[in-house]
Motif scaffolding. Structure first.
Motif, PDB file in Angstrom:
ATOM      1  N   PRO A  54      25.192  12.120  -8.755  1.00  0.00           N
ATOM      2  CA  PRO A  54      24.208  12.873  -7.963  1.00  0.00           C
ATOM      3  C   PRO A  54      23.028  13.338  -8.797  1.00  0.00           C
ATOM      4  O   PRO A  54      21.899  13.387  -8.297  1.00  0.00           O
ATOM      5  CB  PRO A  54      25.010  14.077  -7.449  1.00  0.00           C
ATOM      6  N   ARG A  74      19.175  12.568  -8.255  1.00  0.00           N
ATOM      7  CA  ARG A  74      18.166  13.625  -8.161  1.00  0.00           C
ATOM      8  C   ARG A  74      16.947  13.264  -9.014  1.00  0.00           C
ATOM      9  O   ARG A  74      15.805  13.399  -8.583  1.00  0.00           O
ATOM     10  CB  ARG A  74      18.762  14.948  -8.641  1.00  0.00           C
ATOM     11  N   THR A  76      13.970  15.675   1.045  1.00  0.00           N
ATOM     12  CA  THR A  76      14.899  15.758   2.177  1.00  0.00           C
ATOM     13  C   THR A  76      15.801  14.539   2.236  1.00  0.00           C
ATOM     14  O   THR A  76      16.834  14.570   2.883  1.00  0.00           O
ATOM     15  CB  THR A  76      14.137  15.863   3.514  1.00  0.00           C
ATOM     16  N   SER A 112      19.953  14.404  -0.001  1.00  0.00           N
ATOM     17  CA  SER A 112      21.333  14.616   0.427  1.00  0.00           C
ATOM     18  C   SER A 112      21.922  13.405   1.168  1.00  0.00           C
ATOM     19  O   SER A 112      23.014  12.949   0.831  1.00  0.00           O
ATOM     20  CB  SER A 112      21.403  15.892   1.277  1.00  0.00           C
ATOM     21  N   ARG A 131      22.598  10.653  -1.330  1.00  0.00           N
ATOM     22  CA  ARG A 131      23.802  10.938  -2.100  1.00  0.00           C
ATOM     23  C   ARG A 131      25.047  10.554  -1.321  1.00  0.00           C
ATOM     24  O   ARG A 131      25.979   9.950  -1.852  1.00  0.00           O
ATOM     25  CB  ARG A 131      23.874  12.421  -2.448  1.00  0.00           C
ATOM     26  N   THR A 132      25.072  10.938  -0.033  1.00  0.00           N
ATOM     27  CA  THR A 132      26.236  10.619   0.785  1.00  0.00           C
ATOM     28  C   THR A 132      26.445   9.120   0.876  1.00  0.00           C
ATOM     29  O   THR A 132      27.572   8.627   0.757  1.00  0.00           O
ATOM     30  CB  THR A 132      26.054  11.209   2.204  1.00  0.00           C
ATOM     31  N   GLU A 170      22.226  10.736   8.850  1.00  0.00           N
ATOM     32  CA  GLU A 170      21.399  11.847   8.369  1.00  0.00           C
ATOM     33  C   GLU A 170      20.028  11.348   7.923  1.00  0.00           C
ATOM     34  O   GLU A 170      19.020  12.015   8.099  1.00  0.00           O
ATOM     35  CB  GLU A 170      22.105  12.561   7.217  1.00  0.00           C
ATOM     36  N   THR A 215      19.838  16.152   9.982  1.00  0.00           N
ATOM     37  CA  THR A 215      21.154  16.787  10.021  1.00  0.00           C
ATOM     38  C   THR A 215      21.324  17.745  11.193  1.00  0.00           C
ATOM     39  O   THR A 215      22.420  18.227  11.441  1.00  0.00           O
ATOM     40  CB  THR A 215      21.402  17.573   8.725  1.00  0.00           C
TER      41      THR A 215
END
Lengths: 347, 293
Positions: free
Chosen positions: A285, A289, A304, A307, A310-311, B114, B119
């Motif tokens: 992660p 970043r 934005t 995240s 990352r998932t 997402e 989200t």
């Protein structure tokens, strides 16, 4: 060039480190661990602490899943048990740091024994699903047993004191977390030089055969659960001292998947795999970043995207490693070793 | 009397959500029956289907009657892609590895949703009228009633298909013995693909119905875990088990959240799961596999 490793005695065969390059690398690793706090910035020290905690938890899970073949998706819940134990003892009893950590591990191990009970009846996927159930039930306990856990608002943990020194900075915490990680990883490595560890491996390879060979299945399966939970409990206890507040959301179900992913990516059933996987998965992660920060001048709202990206990468790593490199990073390391050992010949 | 009426209403609402559980459980059963894969990503495939519906119905402004089939087809496509891309290469690997692949898949799907839709929870455009419905004296939400009828119809169709349709028979044959099915000329890889496509489509349909009742969000995949409890209790390879287990769990969840409080739902659900695993690990209607050395 080394051709094979000829061993002439049983102790040589059982030794932890068999070749010279291995010893050299081990010395370099330990030296690196000792020098790290002087060379790293505060943020990287925080990451190092986090990675080491994940190493402990992943190694524990590796004992259970990689070596004993009992897939568990409840490791995070045991980390939470350790963290809450430490938080409670530190706040209300004021007991010393080492005792708290040990108690965290012990209570997690005791609960692990209970959660391991279904392994008597079910195995494989069903057991994995039973551990999911157990972790959701533990989550319910964390939310509702407010006397101990302080419910959803969470339990705060005062900084640990160790021989009168307040462990409030990451630099100081590193000096207790790092020895714990080294000790527990070495412990796990040694476990597989003993009767118990060999029994675990026998159960993983074919549990019915193991039973026929006279290995009491239930006892060893439960022992494996207890050891894994103990590791998780200790990791969770250390985690509590680093973050200083424990809430039911501190250890979500996703953390269990994270730890299982770590040992898949690192390599199931090897001690090295647990270490590599946990470090890799903790640092990925951060790498993302950095990439997103570099891309932010060119891509609108890059922040934005971080995240979700990352998932996705997290999932893709699990899928990719399982399909293309099922033995994990440890296998890549082994391949490198083979390459240098055989050079100039090809394997 | 009114207490009984209230109990009846709670039970009916539970049956409605139970029908959705059954429908989702059906996606698990279809995929497991044919390919022996427990697909933990069913919940996420369900969520993706709901988002497909959302983007067609709200984004393009088409009516629900076009959006619904498109969402179901989209779900089927996802199933096909997943089967060819992730599951086929894993053939013959140990079941736990394949299970973990689906866990990774779930994470990828959540991230993708997402990325494209954000989200925040959204509400699906209303396509079921909100006019209250009365069964005798008991009030039932029309959405839940519609969900119940649709789910019941779909499951009924599946039960018939398995019994009488050639493809259903092929699927059952593959489930019983892959090698034997192969040697009888059944296209086993084709059956695998079909199971994933139908499973994906079923999940997407369930997602649209679930989204219509409670709105959609990237975390709605958690619903899949409840459905997983249903299939474990009912038997991983039993359509009938999914039906009965879903309805039963729906009612139990509804009673628990009404009479004990919403926070008890998950504990009761997973308590049932552990109890079922201890008593009948292969489920109420599942096949009991005998292991030999």
């Amino acid at each position: 060039m080394i051709i094979g490793t000829a061993k002439e005695t049983y102790p040589a065969d059982e030794a932890l480190l068999t070749t010279r390059p291995q010893r050299v690398w081990m010395v370099l690793l330990l030296a690196g661990l000792l020098v790290a706090p002087f060379a790293l910035s505060n943020y990287w020290l925080y990451l190092a602490c986090l990675a080491l905690i994940n190493v402990i938890a992943a190694t524990g899970l590796n004992v259970l899943t990689g070596f004993t073949g009992q897939v568990s998706l409840g490791q995070a819940a045991f980390m939470a048990v350790g963290a809450y134990t430490v938080a409670y003892m530190e706040r209300t009893l004021g007991t010393p740091f080492l005792l708290n950590i040990a108690a965290g591990g012990a209570i997690a191990a005791a609960i692990g024994l209970v959660v391991g009970l279904p392994s008597l009846r079910v195995k494989g996927l069903y057991l994995a699903i039973a551990t999911i159930a157990a972790s959701f039930i533990l989550h319910f306990v964390f939310v509702n047993w407010t006397a101990v856990t302080n419910g959803n608002s969470g339990a705060t943990v005062p900084p640990a004191t160790f021989f009168g020194i307040e462990l409030a900075t990451y630099g100081r915490l590193y000096w207790v977390i790092m020895p714990f990680a080294v000790l527990m990883v070495t412990g796990a490595a040694n476990l597989f030089r003993s009767r118990i560890g060999r029994a675990f491996i026998a159960i993983r390879d074919r549990d019915i055969s193991a039973e026929v060979l006279g290995i009491p299945l239930l006892r060893y399966k439960l022992m494996s659960f207890a050891i894994a939970s103990f590791y998780a409990g200790v990791a969770g206890g250390l985690w509590a001292y680093v973050f200083r507040v424990v809430t039911p959301e501190s250890f979500p179900f996703l953390t269990s998947i994270f730890l299982l992913a770590a040992i898949i990516v690192g390599g199931m059933g090897t001690i090295l795999g647990g270490i590599l996987g946990a470090v890799f998965m903790t640092l990925t992660p951060e790498v993302l970043r950095v990439i997103v920060e570099l891309a932010s001048p060119f891509v609108p709202d890059a922040a934005t995207l971080l995240s979700p990206v990352r998932t996705i990468v997290f999932g893709a790593l699990i899928v990719g490693f399982l399909i293309f490199e099922p033995q994990g990073l440890a296998e890549i390391v082994a391949r490198l070793r083979r390459f240098f050992r055989l050079w100039p010949f090809r394997n | 009397m009114s207490e009984w009426l209230f109990f009846l209403e709670v039970t009916l609402a539970g049956l409605g959500s139970g029908a959705l559980l059954s429908l989702t459980a059906l996606a698990y059963v279809l995929i497991y029956k044919a390919t022996r894969v427990v697909n933990l990503a069913v919940g996420e495939m369900l969520m993706l289907g709901a988002y497909f519906f959302f983007s067609v119905a709200a984004g393009w402004g088409l009516t629900a009657w076009i959006a619904l089939p498109l969402a179901v087809i989209g779900g089927g496509l996802v199933g096909a892609v997943v089967e060819r891309g992730m599951i086929r290469p894993m053939l013959g690997e140990n079941p736990i590895s394949i299970f973990m692949v689906t866990v990774g898949l779930g994470s990828i799907l959540v991230g993708t949703v997402e990325l494209f839709w954000g989200t925040d929870p959204r509400a699906l455009p209303a396509f079921i009228s909100t006019k209250p419905l009365f069964l005798g004296e008991a009030y039932v939400s029309r959405k839940i009633a519609v969900a119940f009828v649709v789910a019941a119809a779909v499951i009924g169709v599946f039960l018939m298909l398995f019994r009488f349709w050639r493809g259903g028979v092929a699927l059952r044959a593959t489930a019983t013995d892959q090698a034997a099915a192969y040697s009888c000329g059944i296209n086993v890889p084709g059956v695998f693909s079909a199971a994933w496509i139908i499973g994906g489509a079923t999940a997407a349909g369930a997602g649209v119905l679930l989204g219509a009742i409670g709105g959609i969000s990237p975390s709605m995949g958690v619903f899949g875990l409840s459905a997983l409890v249903v299939v474990i209790v009912g038997g991983l390879d039993s359509v009938l088990g999914a039906l009965i287990g879903g309805l039963a769990l729906g009612m139990i969840q509804s009673w628990t959240s009404t009479y004990l409080g919403g926070e008890y739902t998950s504990v009761v659900t997973f308590g049932i799961l552990i109890l079922a695993l201890m008593l009948r690990p292969y489920g109420l209607f599942g096949t009991h596999e005998i292991e030999r050395l």
